[in-house]
Design a protein around this motif. Sequence first.
Motif, PDB file in Angstrom:
ATOM      1  N   GLU A 108      51.522  -4.000 -70.285  1.00  0.00           N
ATOM      2  CA  GLU A 108      53.262  -3.802 -70.020  1.00  0.00           C
ATOM      3  C   GLU A 108      54.142  -5.163 -70.506  1.00  0.00           C
ATOM      4  O   GLU A 108      55.342  -4.921 -70.953  1.00  0.00           O
ATOM      5  N   LEU A 109      53.951  -6.222 -69.509  1.00  0.00           N
ATOM      6  CA  LEU A 109      54.797  -8.000 -69.803  1.00  0.00           C
ATOM      7  C   LEU A 109      55.082  -8.154 -72.003  1.00  0.00           C
ATOM      8  O   LEU A 109      55.948  -8.195 -72.265  1.00  0.00           O
ATOM      9  N   MET A 110      53.258  -7.821 -72.049  1.00  0.00           N
ATOM     10  CA  MET A 110      53.735  -8.240 -73.355  1.00  0.00           C
ATOM     11  C   MET A 110      53.986  -6.678 -74.763  1.00  0.00           C
ATOM     12  O   MET A 110      54.943  -7.151 -75.626  1.00  0.00           O
ATOM     13  N   PHE A 111      54.306  -5.118 -74.487  1.00  0.00           N
ATOM     14  CA  PHE A 111      53.829  -4.306 -74.877  1.00  0.00           C
ATOM     15  C   PHE A 111      55.395  -3.592 -74.615  1.00  0.00           C
ATOM     16  O   PHE A 111      55.501  -2.390 -75.753  1.00  0.00           O
ATOM     17  N   GLU A 112      55.475  -3.531 -73.513  1.00  0.00           N
ATOM     18  CA  GLU A 112      56.609  -2.076 -72.698  1.00  0.00           C
ATOM     19  C   GLU A 112      57.556  -2.842 -72.817  1.00  0.00           C
ATOM     20  O   GLU A 112      58.118  -2.777 -71.433  1.00  0.00           O
ATOM     21  N   PRO A 113      58.366  -3.437 -73.582  1.00  0.00           N
ATOM     22  CA  PRO A 113      60.027  -3.646 -73.145  1.00  0.00           C
ATOM     23  C   PRO A 113      61.140  -2.801 -72.564  1.00  0.00           C
ATOM     24  O   PRO A 113      61.752  -3.344 -71.499  1.00  0.00           O
ATOM     25  N   ASP A 114      60.839  -1.862 -72.294  1.00  0.00           N
ATOM     26  CA  ASP A 114      61.317  -1.046 -71.352  1.00  0.00           C
ATOM     27  C   ASP A 114      60.740  -1.020 -69.583  1.00  0.00           C
ATOM     28  O   ASP A 114      61.487  -0.512 -68.478  1.00  0.00           O
ATOM     29  N   VAL A 115      59.924  -1.734 -69.583  1.00  0.00           N
ATOM     30  CA  VAL A 115      59.438  -1.681 -68.179  1.00  0.00           C
ATOM     31  C   VAL A 115      59.797  -3.948 -67.671  1.00  0.00           C
ATOM     32  O   VAL A 115      59.191  -4.348 -68.608  1.00  0.00           O
ATOM     33  N   PRO A 116      60.711  -3.132 -66.613  1.00  0.00           N
ATOM     34  CA  PRO A 116      61.130  -4.545 -66.440  1.00  0.00           C
ATOM     35  C   PRO A 116      59.661  -5.773 -65.625  1.00  0.00           C
ATOM     36  O   PRO A 116      59.060  -5.031 -64.652  1.00  0.00           O
ATOM     37  N   PRO A 117      59.730  -6.718 -66.320  1.00  0.00           N
ATOM     38  CA  PRO A 117      58.948  -7.678 -65.968  1.00  0.00           C
ATOM     39  C   PRO A 117      58.389  -8.071 -64.169  1.00  0.00           C
ATOM     40  O   PRO A 117      57.335  -8.048 -63.734  1.00  0.00           O
ATOM     41  N   LYS A 118      59.456  -7.663 -63.360  1.00  0.00           N
ATOM     42  CA  LYS A 118      59.116  -7.604 -61.915  1.00  0.00           C
ATOM     43  C   LYS A 118      58.611  -6.464 -61.798  1.00  0.00           C
ATOM     44  O   LYS A 118      57.386  -6.695 -60.933  1.00  0.00           O
ATOM     45  N   ALA A 119      58.527  -5.177 -61.860  1.00  0.00           N
ATOM     46  CA  ALA A 119      58.178  -3.794 -61.813  1.00  0.00           C
ATOM     47  C   ALA A 119      56.592  -4.008 -62.293  1.00  0.00           C
ATOM     48  O   ALA A 119      55.876  -3.270 -61.364  1.00  0.00           O
ATOM     49  N   ILE A 147      51.090 -16.125 -67.333  1.00  0.00           N
ATOM     50  CA  ILE A 147      51.625 -14.988 -68.735  1.00  0.00           C
ATOM     51  C   ILE A 147      52.857 -14.727 -69.399  1.00  0.00           C
ATOM     52  O   ILE A 147      53.518 -14.518 -69.911  1.00  0.00           O
ATOM     53  N   LEU A 148      53.590 -13.903 -68.249  1.00  0.00           N
ATOM     54  CA  LEU A 148      55.066 -13.698 -68.155  1.00  0.00           C
ATOM     55  C   LEU A 148      56.023 -15.290 -68.801  1.00  0.00           C
ATOM     56  O   LEU A 148      56.819 -15.008 -70.056  1.00  0.00           O
ATOM     57  N   GLU A 149      56.264 -16.156 -68.455  1.00  0.00           N
ATOM     58  CA  GLU A 149      56.517 -17.203 -68.864  1.00  0.00           C
ATOM     59  C   GLU A 149      56.277 -17.812 -70.467  1.00  0.00           C
ATOM     60  O   GLU A 149      57.098 -17.718 -71.490  1.00  0.00           O
ATOM     61  N   ARG A 150      54.750 -17.390 -70.825  1.00  0.00           N
ATOM     62  CA  ARG A 150      54.078 -17.176 -72.190  1.00  0.00           C
ATOM     63  C   ARG A 150      54.473 -16.160 -73.011  1.00  0.00           C
ATOM     64  O   ARG A 150      55.278 -16.766 -74.516  1.00  0.00           O
ATOM     65  N   VAL A 151      55.039 -14.748 -72.336  1.00  0.00           N
ATOM     66  CA  VAL A 151      55.770 -14.243 -73.092  1.00  0.00           C
ATOM     67  C   VAL A 151      56.542 -13.787 -73.384  1.00  0.00           C
ATOM     68  O   VAL A 151      57.219 -13.065 -74.328  1.00  0.00           O
ATOM     69  N   ARG A 152      57.754 -14.119 -73.266  1.00  0.00           N
ATOM     70  CA  ARG A 152      59.057 -13.707 -72.425  1.00  0.00           C
ATOM     71  C   ARG A 152      59.975 -13.829 -73.347  1.00  0.00           C
ATOM     72  O   ARG A 152      60.418 -13.197 -73.273  1.00  0.00           O
ATOM     73  N   ASP A 153      59.382 -14.599 -73.954  1.00  0.00           N
ATOM     74  CA  ASP A 153      60.667 -15.085 -75.872  1.00  0.00           C
ATOM     75  C   ASP A 153      60.200 -14.110 -76.566  1.00  0.00           C
ATOM     76  O   ASP A 153      60.858 -13.354 -78.086  1.00  0.00           O
ATOM     77  N   GLU A 154      58.543 -13.792 -76.387  1.00  0.00           N
ATOM     78  CA  GLU A 154      58.206 -12.170 -77.725  1.00  0.00           C
ATOM     79  C   GLU A 154      58.380 -11.216 -77.258  1.00  0.00           C
ATOM     80  O   GLU A 154      58.124 -10.514 -78.053  1.00  0.00           O
ATOM     81  N   ARG A 155      58.903 -11.244 -76.125  1.00  0.00           N
ATOM     82  CA  ARG A 155      58.679  -9.866 -75.701  1.00  0.00           C
ATOM     83  C   ARG A 155      59.688  -8.473 -76.281  1.00  0.00           C
ATOM     84  O   ARG A 155      60.688  -9.111 -77.151  1.00  0.00           O
ATOM     85  N   PRO A 156      59.531  -7.520 -76.967  1.00  0.00           N
ATOM     86  CA  PRO A 156      60.633  -6.743 -77.790  1.00  0.00           C
ATOM     87  C   PRO A 156      61.612  -6.081 -77.366  1.00  0.00           C
ATOM     88  O   PRO A 156      61.895  -6.268 -75.981  1.00  0.00           O
TER      89      PRO A 156
END
Length: 167
Positions: A108-119, A147-156
């Motif tokens: 979800e963090l990597m590939f589901e941009p409509d899901v807020p990371p916090k959720a 993981i979020l810190e690593r992928v935050r800028d790569e999220r679609p």
Amino acid sequence: MTLPAPQSDPRQRSKEEASLRKHQARVLALQVLYEIDLAHHPVGDVLERTLDEQEATPAISRHVGRLVDGVLNNRDAIDAHIAIAAPAFPVDQLPLVDRNVLRIATYELMFEPDVPPKAAINEAVEISKRFGGPNSSKFVNGALRTILERVRDERPESKETPGSVDG
């Protein structure tokens, strides 16, 4: 004088129902991935049986299918992020619940941009409290924040429209 009963806001009720459906979909996806991981049963068989047994609605079934397919189709990339976030714990040696909760949330963090990371993180923590070991929720929370810190800028970018339901 009697006051009228408060009326619930239909938009709030709709958001709560959507959140509940997404939670149920994540739990069912965990069950499917757990069985596949443990017994190596065919994905289609496990998915169909689980959805039938749980009498999942079409919307929940689609969401479960998307989560399971997303995790399985991206497992190498997901596991690489988990391995970096928790280097002391090889992914293949993690408890099955922890490993699959992390996989779903990382997907979800990597590939589901409509899901807020916090959720995604909060749901994973809650599910790990319910199904994991005594320290699972802390482990899952820490790994996912890394993981979020690593992928935050790569999220679609999100395709979400204003006023749509998140989480």
